[in-house]
Write a protein that holds these residues in place. Structure first.
Motif, mmCIF file in Angstrom:
data_model
loop_
_atom_site.group_PDB
_atom_site.id
_atom_site.type_symbol
_atom_site.label_atom_id
_atom_site.label_comp_id
_atom_site.label_asym_id
_atom_site.label_seq_id
_atom_site.Cartn_x
_atom_site.Cartn_y
_atom_site.Cartn_z
ATOM 1 N N TYR A 1 -64.218 76.945 -4.089
ATOM 2 C CA TYR A 1 -62.770 77.080 -3.955
ATOM 3 C C TYR A 1 -62.372 78.515 -3.602
ATOM 4 C CZ TYR A 1 -61.520 72.480 -5.866
ATOM 5 O OH TYR A 1 -61.338 71.138 -6.058
ATOM 6 N N ASN A 2 -63.178 79.480 -4.035
ATOM 7 C CA ASN A 2 -62.881 80.897 -3.796
ATOM 8 C C ASN A 2 -61.501 81.296 -4.333
ATOM 9 O OD1 ASN A 2 -65.300 81.755 -2.443
ATOM 10 N ND2 ASN A 2 -64.631 80.567 -0.666
ATOM 11 N N ASP A 3 -61.154 80.742 -5.484
ATOM 12 C CA ASP A 3 -59.860 81.060 -6.103
ATOM 13 C C ASP A 3 -60.043 81.085 -7.622
ATOM 14 O OD1 ASP A 3 -57.307 81.360 -7.005
ATOM 15 O OD2 ASP A 3 -56.452 79.723 -5.818
ATOM 16 N N PRO A 4 -60.257 82.264 -8.207
ATOM 17 C CA PRO A 4 -60.520 82.337 -9.651
ATOM 18 C C PRO A 4 -59.326 81.930 -10.515
ATOM 19 C CG PRO A 4 -60.232 84.535 -8.721
ATOM 20 C CD PRO A 4 -60.290 83.576 -7.560
ATOM 21 N N ASP A 5 -58.133 81.864 -9.932
ATOM 22 C CA ASP A 5 -56.940 81.500 -10.707
ATOM 23 C C ASP A 5 -56.625 80.010 -10.646
ATOM 24 O OD1 ASP A 5 -56.447 84.216 -11.399
ATOM 25 O OD2 ASP A 5 -55.504 84.532 -9.448
ATOM 26 N N LEU A 6 -57.344 79.271 -9.816
ATOM 27 C CA LEU A 6 -57.064 77.850 -9.654
ATOM 28 C C LEU A 6 -57.634 77.044 -10.818
ATOM 29 C CD1 LEU A 6 -55.950 75.617 -7.730
ATOM 30 C CD2 LEU A 6 -58.248 75.507 -6.724
ATOM 31 N N VAL A 7 -56.898 76.017 -11.224
ATOM 32 C CA VAL A 7 -57.334 75.095 -12.274
ATOM 33 C C VAL A 7 -57.399 73.692 -11.675
ATOM 34 C CG1 VAL A 7 -56.713 74.040 -14.481
ATOM 35 C CG2 VAL A 7 -56.420 76.503 -14.150
ATOM 36 N N VAL A 8 -58.502 72.985 -11.920
ATOM 37 C CA VAL A 8 -58.706 71.645 -11.377
ATOM 38 C C VAL A 8 -59.246 70.735 -12.477
ATOM 39 C CG1 VAL A 8 -59.126 72.468 -9.027
ATOM 40 C CG2 VAL A 8 -61.049 72.230 -10.607
ATOM 41 N N ASP A 9 -59.392 69.454 -12.169
ATOM 42 C CA ASP A 9 -59.979 68.520 -13.132
ATOM 43 C C ASP A 9 -61.391 68.964 -13.499
ATOM 44 O OD1 ASP A 9 -57.762 66.902 -13.090
ATOM 45 O OD2 ASP A 9 -58.630 65.377 -11.780
ATOM 46 N N LEU A 10 -61.679 68.960 -14.796
ATOM 47 C CA LEU A 10 -63.042 69.214 -15.251
ATOM 48 C C LEU A 10 -63.928 68.081 -14.762
ATOM 49 C CD1 LEU A 10 -64.196 70.411 -18.720
ATOM 50 C CD2 LEU A 10 -65.120 68.283 -17.823
ATOM 51 N N GLY A 11 -65.109 68.443 -14.261
ATOM 52 C CA GLY A 11 -65.968 67.379 -13.781
ATOM 53 C C GLY A 11 -67.409 67.790 -13.597
ATOM 54 N N VAL A 12 -68.290 66.808 -13.770
ATOM 55 C CA VAL A 12 -69.687 66.917 -13.369
ATOM 56 C C VAL A 12 -69.851 66.013 -12.151
ATOM 57 C CG1 VAL A 12 -70.574 67.596 -15.611
ATOM 58 C CG2 VAL A 12 -70.316 65.160 -15.096
ATOM 59 N N GLY A 13 -71.062 65.558 -11.855
ATOM 60 C CA GLY A 13 -71.272 64.670 -10.724
ATOM 61 C C GLY A 13 -70.962 63.230 -11.081
ATOM 62 N N LEU A 14 -71.699 62.309 -10.487
ATOM 63 C CA LEU A 14 -71.509 60.886 -10.767
ATOM 64 C C LEU A 14 -71.976 60.575 -12.183
ATOM 65 C CD1 LEU A 14 -70.793 58.106 -9.342
ATOM 66 C CD2 LEU A 14 -73.244 57.868 -8.990
ATOM 67 N N TRP A 15 -71.110 59.951 -12.955
ATOM 68 C CA TRP A 15 -71.315 59.563 -14.354
ATOM 69 C C TRP A 15 -71.187 60.762 -15.307
ATOM 70 C CZ3 TRP A 15 -76.027 57.698 -11.599
ATOM 71 C CH2 TRP A 15 -75.827 56.428 -11.044
ATOM 72 N N ALA A 16 -70.354 60.573 -16.311
ATOM 73 C CA ALA A 16 -70.136 61.613 -17.319
ATOM 74 C C ALA A 16 -70.340 61.017 -18.707
ATOM 75 C CB ALA A 16 -68.723 62.176 -17.203
ATOM 76 N N PHE A 17 -71.271 61.610 -19.455
ATOM 77 C CA PHE A 17 -71.514 61.230 -20.848
ATOM 78 C C PHE A 17 -71.120 62.416 -21.717
ATOM 79 C CE2 PHE A 17 -74.262 58.537 -18.326
ATOM 80 C CZ PHE A 17 -74.087 57.284 -18.907
ATOM 81 N N PRO A 18 -69.873 62.422 -22.236
ATOM 82 C CA PRO A 18 -69.394 63.591 -22.972
ATOM 83 C C PRO A 18 -69.937 63.653 -24.397
ATOM 84 C CG PRO A 18 -67.675 61.919 -22.878
ATOM 85 C CD PRO A 18 -68.831 61.394 -22.067
ATOM 86 N N LEU A 19 -70.275 64.870 -24.813
ATOM 87 C CA LEU A 19 -70.761 65.145 -26.159
ATOM 88 C C LEU A 19 -69.851 66.225 -26.748
ATOM 89 C CD1 LEU A 19 -74.525 65.587 -25.132
ATOM 90 C CD2 LEU A 19 -73.382 63.438 -25.705
ATOM 91 N N PRO A 20 -68.666 65.855 -27.262
ATOM 92 C CA PRO A 20 -67.744 66.859 -27.782
ATOM 93 C C PRO A 20 -68.282 67.489 -29.063
ATOM 94 C CG PRO A 20 -66.911 64.647 -28.211
ATOM 95 C CD PRO A 20 -68.108 64.485 -27.323
ATOM 96 N N MET A 21 -68.183 68.821 -29.152
ATOM 97 C CA MET A 21 -68.672 69.550 -30.323
ATOM 98 C C MET A 21 -68.246 71.004 -30.211
ATOM 99 S SD MET A 21 -72.739 70.045 -29.337
ATOM 100 C CE MET A 21 -72.996 68.345 -28.821
ATOM 101 N N ASP A 22 -68.331 71.732 -31.311
ATOM 102 C CA ASP A 22 -68.178 73.191 -31.258
ATOM 103 C C ASP A 22 -69.549 73.754 -30.918
ATOM 104 O OD1 ASP A 22 -67.677 75.865 -31.537
ATOM 105 O OD2 ASP A 22 -67.277 75.801 -33.688
ATOM 106 N N TYR A 23 -69.855 73.782 -29.633
ATOM 107 C CA TYR A 23 -71.210 74.138 -29.215
ATOM 108 C C TYR A 23 -71.549 75.590 -29.507
ATOM 109 C CZ TYR A 23 -75.235 74.941 -26.224
ATOM 110 O OH TYR A 23 -76.478 75.296 -25.757
ATOM 111 N N ASP A 24 -70.597 76.481 -29.293
ATOM 112 C CA ASP A 24 -70.897 77.908 -29.428
ATOM 113 C C ASP A 24 -70.546 78.482 -30.791
ATOM 114 O OD1 ASP A 24 -68.158 77.844 -29.208
ATOM 115 O OD2 ASP A 24 -68.053 78.967 -27.331
#
Length: 646
Positions: free
Chosen positions: A34-57
């Motif tokens: 995108y070459n735009d550090p201020d742009l916000v878009v839908d969060l996404g990976v590739g085909l198929w998303a298996f989310p693992l919500p957690m406090d990872y850090d």
């Protein structure tokens, strides 16, 4: 710095180094930025998303880890929440932690995330990521039907309240459904449905030293508890009566709630009820949904964090209310991230063209969901071009979305939410405005007339493309429905390429015909009326054999993405066609009034295809050279300069 934070920081550093090394050693095809550090878009990976919500850090707020098993985006990615405890944070771009796998699931045991895939646990996930594998002393196949299994989702759970962790498995059984070409002449599916079952593997000993029983399918009144495939089971006390209820997803887009009418130690489930909101079925935007129950907003009840087939992840907030005994959730809100690489859904099908008449080339793009997107070029040259976020296009004031519905996909009703739009852009009606022509999951060719201006395009409602057939209108042998009038109906998911092939000033059409041959549909004028002639098979390989780009039938048919352009600068239009990236068919001239197209192989060494790729060309430096732009299974766009041009 705590030990957890230190290990986490080192892991991120190593991941970043691995990413940089991969980029440095990659072939020329690279994801378009995108070459735009201020742009916000839908969060996404590739085909198929298996989310693992957690406090990872370990910083106190909720992050997202998402597993993606596709090609070429395979990986398990960490999206850091830098907004804090808010319902809809903006995440940093994903950092790859390791490989991705189908059906990775997260369980929460004493507040700690436990990550499983079939018969395997990734121990100490937040510290070790995917490096500390523990093989469970169980077979990954808990169920062996006669047909295909297409879901195998494992979670830890103390199912019967005895203090020891059991294992829950969601299974998708395709035995009764089969797969392909089973409609009768009325468009009725003649096979069975997808079946999604939930199994319990009971542990009769302790969590530390388990003794597992044989898997047992959960039943309701003596019959299997069942949803429409892909169950993604979640056990939560949603009605606050002290026992665990069950909430499932499915292969398509909705959710089913099964109330526990037994006890915590002896569960018993009532018939399933569909989740509703505002009197309508609660649905996700696409299919193959993967809900995970998780208190995302920290208000004490369990929300849903749900992945979609196109790699996006959504938050469905639990309102805390029960409506007719069923928990109520708000419609999905899709998470956002800082923009990194240009993406439009999955199996993206781009076309490079100056859509808005401002002198630079934009991208018009289709995808699996059946949308058509406009991705505006905001300036710059080559890989430094700045891009806007994709905008879903409208026609006649309505968002364009082609969907199969109950019988539009030859592969059956499980594909009801897919559209598989593939397209080209050109002036079809001779008014000097670019129009859009599409094929889709239906195999019918439609065009959207541009009724706006050169700098303010506006699309009318879709119209069928008609051919002056001399007799009965042809269609693929497996298409259960009949064409309307003289409309062009051909093989699904293959590009309708508008091009003035014979250079007579009239826009023609080149694409696969109903039997899979590459055909030239010539345009003629009859008085003031433009007419399209039946497809002529005028393309051969270098041995003189007619180019039949797909000999397969039904669901295996079509799927050919083509683009006609002078690739090598010799003055003749060549062809690009989907492959592991794109194959270059060089135009060798004419022989016996037929055009000879010789397949010279791939344009690049990098494999970016899974189901399919979709090549086009684009001029990003304004110098007239057509460089390569390829849409991939992961929905991202891949770019490289054209070194074949003279």
């Amino acid at each position: 710095m705590t030990r957890c934070r230190l290990i986490f920081s080192l892991a991120i550093c190593f991941a970043a180094l691995n990413t940089a090394a991969a980029t440095a050693s990659a072939e020329e095809l690279q994801r378009l930025s995108y070459n735009d550090p201020d742009l916000v878009v839908d969060l996404g990976v590739g085909l198929w998303a298996f989310p693992l919500p957690m406090d990872y850090d370990g910083d106190g707020d909720h992050d997202l880890v998402v597993s993606c098993p596709d090609k070429p985006y395979n990986g398990t990615y960490f999206f850091e929440n830098t907004s804090g405890d808010v319902a809809m944070p903006v995440f940093k771009p994903g950092v790859r932690l390791g490989p991705g796998h189908h059906h990775m699931q997260v369980s929460y045991v004493d507040g700690e995330p436990r990550v499983l895939r079939p018969a395997m646990e990734y121990q100490n996930f937040r510290q070790s990521q995917l490096s500390d594998e523990k093989q469970l002393q169980l077979s990954a196949k808990v169920y062996k039907p006669k047909g295909r299994i297409r879901a195998n989702q494992w979670k830890y759970l103390d199912y019967n309240g005895d203090g020891a962790l059991d294992i829950i498995v969601g299974v998708g059984d395709w035995t009764d459904y089969g797969w392909d070409d089973a409609y009768n002449e009325k468009g009725e599916w003649t096979r069975g449905p997808l079946r999604g079952f939930v199994f319990v593997i009971a542990n009769s000993a302790t969590t530390e030293e388990p003794v597992y029983a044989e898997p047992k399918r959960i039943e309701i009144d003596g019959a299997p508890l069942e949803v429409f495939g892909w169950p993604s089971p979640n056990f939560v006390d949603y009605d606050n009566d002290g026992d665990l209820d069950l909430l499932c997803g499915e292969f398509r887009d909705s959710f089913t709630y099964f109330e526990n009418v037994g006890t915590r130690t002896e569960p018993k489930y009532s018939a399933g009820k569909t989740l509703m909101h505002g009197g309508k079925k609660l649905t996700m935007d696409l299919e193959m949904i993967t809900p995970t129950a998780f208190d995302w907003d920290k208000d004490g009840d369990f929300d849903l964090i749900c992945g979609d087939e196109d790699g996006r992840v959504a938050f469905l907030e639990n309102t805390g209310k029960l409506i007719d005994g069923v928990p109520e959730f708000l419609p999905p809100r899709y998470f956002q991230q800082q923009a990194q690489n240009v993406k439009f859904g999955a199996l993206s099908t781009p076309y490079g063209v100056d859509w808005d008449g401002d002198g630079d080339e934009d991208v018009i793009c289709g995808n699996t969901a059946g949308y058509i997107g406009f991705i505006e070029n905001l300036g710059g040259e080559g890989t430094a071009t700045k891009w806007a976020a994709p905008v879903r296009m409208q026609a006649d004031g309505e968002t364009i979305r082609i969907q199969a519905g109950p019988n539009g996909s030859i592969q059956g009703p499980c594909e009801s939410k897919w559209g598989y739009t593939t397209l080209s852009v050109a002036d079809w009606d001779g008014d000097e405005l670019p129009d859009i022509m599409i094929n889709s999951i239906w195999g019918e060719i439609l065009w959207y007339r541009n009724i706006g201006t050169r700098t303010a395009p506006q699309l009318a409602a879709a119209q069928p493309v008609e051919v002056q057939w001399p007799g009965e209108t042809p269609k693929p042998a497996w298409t259960w429905w009949n064409p309307r009038g003289k409309q062009l109906v051909t093989q699904w998911r293959t590009t309708p390429e508008m091009v003035d092939w014979n250079d007579d000033g009239l826009m023609d059409l080149v694409m696969l015909d109903h039997e899979g041959y590459l055909a030239f549909f010539q345009r003629k004028k009859n008085g003031e009326q433009l007419q399209l002639l039946p497809g002529a098979r005028v393309f051969t390989d270098e041995k003189g054999k007619l180019l039949r780009l797909n000999e397969r039938s039904a669901g295996g048919s079509g799927r050919r993405k083509i683009h006609l352009v002078d690739v090598d600068g010799d003055g003749r239009r060549d062809m690009l066609m989907n492959s592991t990236n794109a194959d270059f068919y060089k135009n060798m001239g004419t022989r016996d009034d037929k055009t000879v197209l010789k397949n010279t192989g791939e344009i690049d060494k990098r494999k970016i295809s899974g189901h399919s790729s979709s090549p086009t060309t684009i001029d990003l430096d304004g110098k007239g050279a057509r460089d390569f732009l390829i849409g991939a299974e992961d929905g991202y766009l891949y770019y490289r300069s054209n070194s074949l041009a003279k």
